[in-house]
Scaffold this active site. Structure first.
Site, short mmCIF file in Angstrom:
data_model
loop_
_atom_site.label_atom_id
_atom_site.label_comp_id
_atom_site.label_asym_id
_atom_site.label_seq_id
_atom_site.Cartn_x
_atom_site.Cartn_y
_atom_site.Cartn_z
CG PHE A 122 -2.33 -0.39 0.94
CD1 PHE A 122 -2.63 -1.35 -0.02
CD2 PHE A 122 -3.38 0.19 1.63
CE1 PHE A 122 -3.95 -1.72 -0.28
CE2 PHE A 122 -4.70 -0.16 1.38
CZ PHE A 122 -4.99 -1.12 0.42
CD GLN A 234 -6.25 9.70 3.48
OE1 GLN A 234 -6.99 8.77 3.72
NE2 GLN A 234 -4.94 9.67 3.74
CG HIS A 236 -9.22 7.16 -1.49
ND1 HIS A 236 -8.90 6.69 -2.75
CD2 HIS A 236 -8.90 6.16 -0.64
CE1 HIS A 236 -8.42 5.46 -2.64
NE2 HIS A 236 -8.41 5.12 -1.37
CG LEU A 250 -12.73 3.64 -1.57
CD1 LEU A 250 -11.79 4.83 -1.63
CD2 LEU A 250 -12.74 3.04 -0.17
CD GLU A 253 -3.30 3.24 -0.85
OE1 GLU A 253 -2.09 3.12 -0.60
OE2 GLU A 253 -4.05 3.99 -0.21
NE ARG A 284 -5.31 5.78 1.04
CZ ARG A 284 -6.26 5.14 1.72
NH1 ARG A 284 -6.99 5.80 2.60
NH2 ARG A 284 -6.45 3.85 1.53
CG HIS A 348 -11.23 8.20 2.07
ND1 HIS A 348 -12.24 7.25 1.93
CD2 HIS A 348 -10.15 7.52 2.55
CE1 HIS A 348 -11.79 6.08 2.30
NE2 HIS A 348 -10.54 6.20 2.71
NE ARG A 382 -7.25 6.68 6.92
CZ ARG A 382 -7.49 5.75 6.00
NH1 ARG A 382 -6.86 4.58 6.06
NH2 ARG A 382 -8.34 5.97 5.02
#
Length: 547
Positions: A122, A234, A236, A250, A253, A284, A348, A382
């Protein structure tokens, strides 16, 4: 509007948990070992919140090649060094054990050829440490947690909202509730846990479900709790933009973790320009700004996004590792095995929230918090996969801390409090504008003026709009609409906290970008710490001695 306040209206318990997502369920399970526990949910247990929607995975150090020290370094670097080090350290050290709890309770995560948990890469992480169940990881976790709850004596109160915390002086002693029929009630408790999730529904395009309206932030703020870093929103990088029915949905990721690449309308793999080392697996905040820049400079896709492409991967691999993504897009007539997805950033996750200690205690006696409603763990940005771990690590800690709280003899006159709340509801009955009209304008102004790129002028414009909207009284035409009126009031509070935090932070850091400010420092040597907001004032921590 009669019978807003029924006679039989008070429930008592040892621990009240508000919110039934991943953090709330884990907190309730832990608290139930110490005394009578009530789990209050505005939806159905496990059906609301973001955990059930989380697709990507759960970060845990399980490989001998990896270490919690490296996980901590990645988390701090990804969070632009705004993380509370003690909270971040607690997260990375305890996440493996909480993952093992889930496995012991029956969660079925993917395994590799040696039957050990499979882990995928990730963004922003040097090791593949994200455990997963295909692209339905959160769903698997919630199924496990709710099954455990069914085997306990936890009392579930469903489809009922907490509209205010019940205060006995400065101590939190439970919550005032409002059910779906518009009836008020109260739940008294020795300790209360806020696990209400996120609040990005105040933006026009958001991945959050309908329950992501920020109620916990507003409840805590009105009660006098301290909140930090609320400006850290955040976005996304990959929310769907086409077809229109999928707008904001969404795109996990995991798609990039499995090898998906981002391209502009020229066919360029544009992340080479912004982060040539990490490419699509950059953090991100970086990927979101990169995509936004491509779109703003005219290199976007036909429908105002960019392309996320997995067509170079074997079809069987897509079917096995990304089944939910494949199924969702097939419903919209897009076969991701042969067609690229069109994506753009979408609101997000809130990294800011209630200030907590490592034991999940807030600044108010009797009140604990866990999950996305808290601040400090993730800093200014995050890392994907850290949120699901957060729910379990701090859910357990909140439940244990609240469970060990002493019995508290409440002295507040509950009937008097309920009479005040009834008057508030009556005011909504005589309101002048529908909640929908307020929400629509709020979402638009937040998206346009407090999004990925920010300036003082835009933020002041948003602030003025929010102030005007807060002076309006939403109208409930039926008792069932009272919840909507309470919700839009909370959304306005959250939006104001975000905007005020963004004005306080005169720097660009992590997910917060101030285009009107030039700075000569990096996140690691920034002179600023947390933004701090409460009923008693607002400030930003400044290492130079001024605030």
């Amino acid at each position: 509007m009669d019978n807003i306040m029924p006679e039989d209206l008070v429930t008592d318990c040892h621990v009240l948990v508000i919110g039934s997502g991943g953090a709330g369920c884990r907190a309730a399970l832990e608290a139930s070992q110490y005394g009578e526990t009530v789990l209050l949910s505005r939806t159905l247990t496990g059906k609301g919140g973001c955990t059930i929607m989380a697709e990507g995975g759960y970060n845990a150090v399980l490989s001998e090649d990896d270490s919690t020290g490296l996980h901590l370094e990645d988390t701090m670097r990804g969070g632009a060094y705004l993380n509370d080090p003690k909270l971040a350290e607690t997260l990375v050290i305890e996440s493996p054990d909480r993952f093992r709890d889930l496995a012991a309770w029956g969660s079925v995560f993917d395994v590799d050829g040696d039957c050990v948990p499979a882990q995928r890469p990730f963004g922003g992480q040097r090791f593949s440490r994200t455990c997963y169940a295909g692209d339905r990881s959160g769903h698997e976790m919630i199924a496990t947690l709710t099954e455990q709850i069914r085997n306990t004596g936890i009392k579930q109160v469903q489809e009922t909202s907490a509209i205010d915390l019940l205060m006995d002086g400065r101590r939190v002693a439970g919550a005032i509730t409002l059910d779906g029929n518009g009836n008020l009630g109260a739940i008294t408790a020795d300790a209360t846990i806020l696990a209400t999730g996120g609040g990005t529904r105040c933006y026009d395009i958001s991945t959050n479900c309908a329950a992501g309206t920020g109620d916990g932030f507003a409840l805590g703020y009105r009660a006098g709790a301290t909140l930090i870093d609320m400006e850290m929103v955040q976005f996304h990088p990959t929310g769907a933009v086409y077809p229109p029915d999928s707008r904001g949905r969404l795109i996990t990721e995991a798609v990039r973790g499995e090898g998906g690449v981002l391209k502009n309308n020229l066919g360029e793999r544009f992340m080479e320009r912004y982060d040539p080392e990490r490419m699509e697996l950059s953090t991100r905040d970086v990927v979101s700004r990169s995509i936004a820049t491509e779109i703003l400079e005219g290199r976007g896709s036909e429908h105002g996004g960019v392309y996320l492409d997995v067509t170079h991967l074997p079809a069987a691999e897509i079917e096995r590792r990304l089944p939910i993504m494949l199924e969702q897009f097939l419903q919209f007539g897009v076969d991701i095995r042969v067609q690229p997805m069109e994506v753009a950033p979408t609101a997000h996750h809130l990294m800011g929230g209630l200030k907590i200690t490592p034991d999940a205690a807030t600044t108010l006696p009797g009140l604990y918090a866990c999950g996305e409603v808290t601040g400090g763990i993730h800093g200014a940005n995050r890392l994907g996969g850290n949120a699901l771990a957060d729910t379990q690590v701090f859910g357990k800690r909140a439940g244990e801390s609240a469970g060990k709280s002493p019995v508290f003899a409440i002295s507040v006159d509950i009937k008097e409090v309920l009479a005040t709340e009834a008057a508030r509801c009556e005011a909504y009955c005589n309101g002048t504008i529908t909640p929908h009209e307020i929400t629509r304008e709020l979402k638009r102004t937040m998206w346009e003026n407090a999004g990925i790129f920010r300036t003082k002028t835009d933020l002041k414009r948003a602030e003025a709009t929010i102030n005007r909207l807060q002076n309006l009284v939403p109208k409930a035409t039926t008792r069932r609409m009272l919840n909507e009126c309470c919700t839009v009031t909370n959304m306005l509070t959250v939006a104001r906290l975000i905007v005020h935090g963004a004005l306080l932070r005169e720097e660009s850091r992590g997910a917060h970008v101030r285009q009107d400010i030039k700075q000569d420092w990096t996140p690691a040597d920034s002179p600023f710490g947390h933004t701090v907001q409460s009923l008693f004032g607002t400030s930003i921590e400044d290492k130079r001695g001024t605030a």
